[in-house]
Motif scaffolding. Structure first.
Motif, short mmCIF file in Angstrom:
data_model
loop_
_atom_site.label_atom_id
_atom_site.label_comp_id
_atom_site.label_asym_id
_atom_site.label_seq_id
_atom_site.Cartn_x
_atom_site.Cartn_y
_atom_site.Cartn_z
N ALA C 127 0.84 -1.20 0.00
CA ALA C 127 0.00 0.00 0.00
C ALA C 127 0.87 1.25 0.00
O ALA C 127 0.63 2.20 -0.76
N LEU C 128 1.93 1.23 0.83
CA LEU C 128 2.83 2.38 0.88
C LEU C 128 3.50 2.60 -0.48
O LEU C 128 3.65 3.73 -0.94
N ASP C 129 3.91 1.49 -1.11
CA ASP C 129 4.52 1.62 -2.43
C ASP C 129 3.53 2.24 -3.42
O ASP C 129 3.88 3.11 -4.20
N GLY C 130 2.26 1.78 -3.34
CA GLY C 130 1.23 2.37 -4.20
C GLY C 130 1.08 3.85 -3.96
O GLY C 130 0.99 4.64 -4.90
N ILE C 131 1.12 4.24 -2.67
CA ILE C 131 0.99 5.67 -2.35
C ILE C 131 2.18 6.44 -2.91
O ILE C 131 2.03 7.47 -3.57
N GLY C 132 3.39 5.92 -2.67
CA GLY C 132 4.60 6.61 -3.12
C GLY C 132 4.63 6.77 -4.63
O GLY C 132 4.77 7.89 -5.15
N ILE C 133 4.48 5.64 -5.33
CA ILE C 133 4.50 5.70 -6.79
C ILE C 133 3.35 6.57 -7.29
O ILE C 133 3.51 7.37 -8.22
N GLY C 134 2.19 6.43 -6.64
CA GLY C 134 1.03 7.23 -7.05
C GLY C 134 1.31 8.72 -6.90
O GLY C 134 1.01 9.51 -7.79
N ILE C 135 1.91 9.10 -5.77
CA ILE C 135 2.22 10.52 -5.57
C ILE C 135 3.25 10.97 -6.62
O ILE C 135 3.13 12.04 -7.22
N GLY C 136 4.25 10.13 -6.85
CA GLY C 136 5.27 10.46 -7.85
C GLY C 136 4.64 10.69 -9.20
O GLY C 136 4.94 11.68 -9.89
N PHE C 137 3.73 9.79 -9.59
CA PHE C 137 3.08 9.90 -10.89
C PHE C 137 2.19 11.15 -10.93
O PHE C 137 2.21 11.92 -11.89
N THR C 138 1.41 11.35 -9.85
CA THR C 138 0.53 12.51 -9.81
C THR C 138 1.31 13.81 -9.89
O THR C 138 0.95 14.72 -10.66
N LEU C 139 2.40 13.89 -9.11
CA LEU C 139 3.21 15.11 -9.15
C LEU C 139 3.76 15.36 -10.54
O LEU C 139 3.67 16.47 -11.08
N ALA C 140 4.29 14.31 -11.16
CA ALA C 140 4.88 14.46 -12.48
C ALA C 140 3.83 14.94 -13.47
O ALA C 140 4.06 15.88 -14.25
N LEU C 141 2.65 14.31 -13.43
CA LEU C 141 1.60 14.70 -14.38
C LEU C 141 1.10 16.11 -14.13
O LEU C 141 0.81 16.85 -15.07
N THR C 142 1.00 16.48 -12.84
CA THR C 142 0.52 17.82 -12.55
C THR C 142 1.52 18.87 -13.01
O THR C 142 1.15 19.88 -13.61
N VAL C 143 2.81 18.62 -12.73
CA VAL C 143 3.83 19.58 -13.17
C VAL C 143 3.83 19.70 -14.69
O VAL C 143 3.81 20.80 -15.25
N LEU C 144 3.83 18.54 -15.36
CA LEU C 144 3.82 18.55 -16.82
C LEU C 144 2.59 19.29 -17.34
O LEU C 144 2.66 20.12 -18.24
N GLY C 145 1.43 18.96 -16.73
CA GLY C 145 0.19 19.62 -17.14
C GLY C 145 0.26 21.12 -16.89
O GLY C 145 -0.17 21.92 -17.72
N ALA C 146 0.85 21.51 -15.74
CA ALA C 146 0.92 22.94 -15.41
C ALA C 146 1.81 23.67 -16.41
O ALA C 146 1.44 24.73 -16.92
N VAL C 147 2.98 23.09 -16.73
CA VAL C 147 3.89 23.74 -17.68
C VAL C 147 3.18 23.90 -19.03
O VAL C 147 3.20 24.97 -19.65
N ARG C 148 2.52 22.82 -19.48
CA ARG C 148 1.86 22.89 -20.78
C ARG C 148 0.70 23.88 -20.74
O ARG C 148 0.45 24.59 -21.71
N GLU C 149 -0.02 23.93 -19.61
CA GLU C 149 -1.15 24.85 -19.53
C GLU C 149 -0.68 26.30 -19.52
O GLU C 149 -1.25 27.15 -20.20
N ILE C 150 0.41 26.56 -18.77
CA ILE C 150 0.92 27.94 -18.72
C ILE C 150 1.37 28.38 -20.11
O ILE C 150 0.99 29.44 -20.61
N LEU C 151 2.17 27.53 -20.76
CA LEU C 151 2.71 27.94 -22.06
C LEU C 151 1.65 27.89 -23.16
O LEU C 151 1.62 28.75 -24.03
N GLY C 152 0.79 26.87 -23.10
CA GLY C 152 -0.13 26.65 -24.21
C GLY C 152 -1.45 27.37 -24.08
O GLY C 152 -2.03 27.80 -25.07
#
Lengths: 178, 322, 196
Positions: C127-152
């Motif tokens: 469960a902890l691994d799921g949380i960790g990887i999940g947070i990692g994935f969510t953070l990455a997607l949010t940052v990527l989405g934010a950069v694309r949203e700001i620029l695009g």
């Protein structure tokens, strides 16, 4: 082996069956709300709307009523746009037969260009409001202003409206709607 | 380790990158001067901003990010800047030109490792990035200032594209443009597209100076002519004729100066001819069937991606073996 | 293994997007805006945690021959469950992510964690691994989405702050996704190397 696989599948199926039953009504409600929201954008105020879409001239349409009287028809019409199919909902005021408003339901147009047809307060969308079909030929660049640098989208959108108006004529000819 | 794949001149000639690039700049000058004459000071501004920002970004990236000696002295950034500027409408705002320069130098060139390593032509990447990002500005062409009555806001190719969509015969459009006027001064279009004659002059200069071999350019012209001849022969109301296709749009600029870029074109003659045929064919397919009126830049970029394959396939024979 | 370490590993050392480079399809396709990236990340995290837990529970009794079909059935169940819930209670999210919700089934992060972690560890750790990887994935997607949203689109979390004529549409389209992802990967890995 078979036992485990069967067991897992059974448990999963049961779980999903349960979830389906629980979420069935909320999903139906959410879908209905979506339709009503789309309809209220293109039609004058109404209180009831036909449950299931009706069909005329290849287009689905909804009949909206207020206090028992028909106030408008919302006709769904589609054609090929710049990036895939473009579906437009055209609302017609039953009293005058004029276009009340139009709205794109589904499109794959380029963001920043053709996708501007989404903008409800944009120049392209507002120009349709209150047009009398009898007085217009609906030709882009003549009586309809195109979205800048998106002639194809504008033409597809206009074609959708024309098709919907054709369907509206058919609806009016059908005696069952009287 | 990266092995530098580069064409002949780097291996055995007395020419340096710098002298080659200077020759390219000289070859581009007549067309650049023509465009400034036709379009006025705003065109000069676009060209100046483009060249200066390309050189500036290259200097910044090499000095501040890569911490190396800067490579701006090899003139390649000047060529990129000049080509980028000539590919843009003269109405492009200065900040947009700078973004294009940043994409061209930063993304397309330096990210891959600088001159000699880039897969795609930097100026074209910059141009296509702007075309995709700001389609409204990049596709609104204004006629040259000296032809007040030709102030149509569309290029010959975009009018044709529209005519095809409307179902009107393209001959109605093409008859408005005489080949003579297209050769001397294209009506509407980006700066570098305006004077075919000046571009061809530069091309001849490059060939005479042996800076480029003419095979790629000639095979592009031949393929475009042949493809359009076939389609035009089938239905002359729907498809434009060969001469129109050769003279219109960015074909001459692209074929003479962009497709022949050393780094992003195949090394061998056979590879070059296949490369040119590919560009010519793709250009015509995009012009006839695509939704963009002009396809030269896309065609060149697509074929750029095939260059490593072509280089492998058409390996030059080793000396001493026939 | 230290519990905190498992979560941190999922976010930094084993970040699914920037280090493991897994699950690229939703990463590239759904990150047109910060909010879309965030919802995709959370949706994946939901499935990841539950699937990790269930798989770590049943792993000892599942014969080797059928372990992939069993895992896929479990993952697919949670994905379908998720889709039903989204449709019923947050239809807007379901509309925005569309096809990419059912496609979580074939997201290699989830099967990868099931195979690589959950079937060798206990429920809690999984469960902890799921949380960790999940947070990692969510953070990455949010940052990527934010950069694309700001620029695009000139906005962040739908708050507009850049005028329409300055928006670079390329970043909302597919090529912009690849370009942004590449540069973010470079920055992330440079940052991690410095940490060491």
């Amino acid at each position: 082996m078979v036992l485990v696989l069967t067991g897992v599948c059974l448990v999963c199926a049961a779980l999903l069956g349960g979830a389906y039953v629980i979420t069935k009504d909320p999903i139906a409600k959410a879908d209905k709300e979506k339709t009503v929201k789309a309809l209220s954008e293109v039609l004058p105020a109404f209180d009831t709307v036909s449950e299931e879409p009706l069909e005329a001239g290849g287009c689905n349409y909804y009949v909206a009523q207020k206090d028992g009287a028909v106030v408008g028809y919302a006709i769904e019409s589609k054609t090929g746009g710049f990036g895939g199919e473009l579906t437009v909902m055209v609302g017609i005021d039953a009293k005058t037969g004029f276009i009340w408003n139009t709205a794109p339901l589904k499109h794959g147009e380029t963001p920043g260009l053709g996708a501007k047809c989404e903008d409800a307060n944009g120049k392209f969308r507002t120009q349709w409001q209150g047009l009398n079909p009898a007085e217009h030929a609906f030709e882009v660049k003549k009586d309809i202003d195109a979205i800048t640098a998106s002639t194809i989208t504008s033409k597809a959108y206009t074609k959708c409206v024309t098709q919907a108006l054709e369907a509206y004529k058919l609806i009016m000819e059908e005696p069952s709607n009287e | 380790m990266n092995i530098l794949v580069s064409p002949n001149p780097h291996i055995h000639s007395k020419w340096s990158t710098r002298s080659l690039m200077t020759d390219v700049v000289i070859a581009l000058l007549p067309a650049a001067i023509c465009s400034v004459v036709f379009y006025g000071w705003r065109e000069a501004l676009v060209l100046a901003v483009s060249v200066l920002s390309c050189v500036g970004f290259e200097w910044l990236i090499t000095r501040c990010l890569m911490k190396q000696r800067s490579t701006i002295c090899d003139m390649s950034a000047v060529v990129t800047g000049l080509l980028l500027g000539m590919n843009l409408p003269f109405t492009t705002p200065w900040w947009m030109v700078m973004i294009g320069a940043l994409v061209a130098i930063g993304i397309a060139k330096m990210t891959f490792g600088g001159l000699g390593q880039n897969v795609f032509n930097p100026a074209l990447v910059g141009r296509v990035f702007l075309l995709v990002s700001f389609p409204a500005v990049m596709t609104t062409w204004v006629g040259p200032v000296h032809f007040a009555d030709a102030f149509t806001g569309s290029t010959p190719l975009s009018s044709v594209n529209e005519a095809i969509l409307n179902g009107t015969p393209v001959t109605e459009i093409t008859s408005q443009y005489s080949y003579g006027s297209m050769l001397l001064a294209n009506l509407g279009g980006s700066a570098g597209e305006i004077c075919a004659l000046a571009l061809l002059l530069g091309f001849v200069y490059l060939c005479v100076r042996k800076v480029i071999k003419p095979w790629i350019t000639l095979s592009i012209f031949a393929t475009v002519a042949l493809t359009s001849l076939i389609f035009w022969g089938i239905d002359s109301a729907r498809f434009t004729d060969p001469a129109f296709n050769l003279l219109s749009g960015g074909l001459i600029l692209g074929a003479c100066f962009m497709a022949t870029d050393y780094v992003t074109s195949p090394m061998s003659t056979l590879g070059g001819i296949i490369f040119g045929v590919g560009i010519g064919f793709l250009t015509m397919m995009i012009r006839y069937f695509g939704s963009y009126p002009e396809g030269v830049s896309f065609a060149i970029l697509i074929m750029n991606a095939f260059v490593p394959l072509l280089n492998r396939w058409c390996k030059q024979k080793k000396f001493g073996r026939a | 293994m230290n519990k905190f370490r498992i979560i941190l590993d999922g976010i930094v050392k084993n970040n699914p997007t920037f280090v493991l480079i897994l699950g690229m399809c939703p990463t590239l396709a759904t990150t047109t805006s910060a909010i879309n990236g965030l919802s995709m990340g959370l949706a994946t995290m939901f499935v990841l945690i539950l699937a990790n837990m269930v798989i770590s529970l049943i792993a000892p009794i599942v014969p080797d021959k059928v372990h992939i079909p069993v895992y896929i059935v479990v993952i697919a169940t949670f994905v379908t469950l998720l889709q039903l819930l989204l449709k019923a209670y947050v239809p807007a999210v379901n509309d925005a992510l569309g096809l990419f919700i059912p496609l979580i089934v074939v997201n290699c992060i989830i099967l990868g964690r099931a195979e690589g972690f959950a079937n060798k560890h206990g429920v809690g750790e999984s469960a902890l691994d799921g949380i960790g990887i999940g947070i990692g994935f969510t953070l990455a997607l949010t940052v990527l989405g934010a950069v694309r949203e700001i620029l695009g689109s000139g906005s962040i979390f739908n708050v507009q702050f850049i005028g329409e004529q300055y928006q670079m549409l390329a970043f909302v389209m597919a090529p912009g996704a690849f370009i942004c992802l590449g540069y973010l990967m470079v920055l992330f890995n440079k940052f991690i190397k410095k940490e060491k």
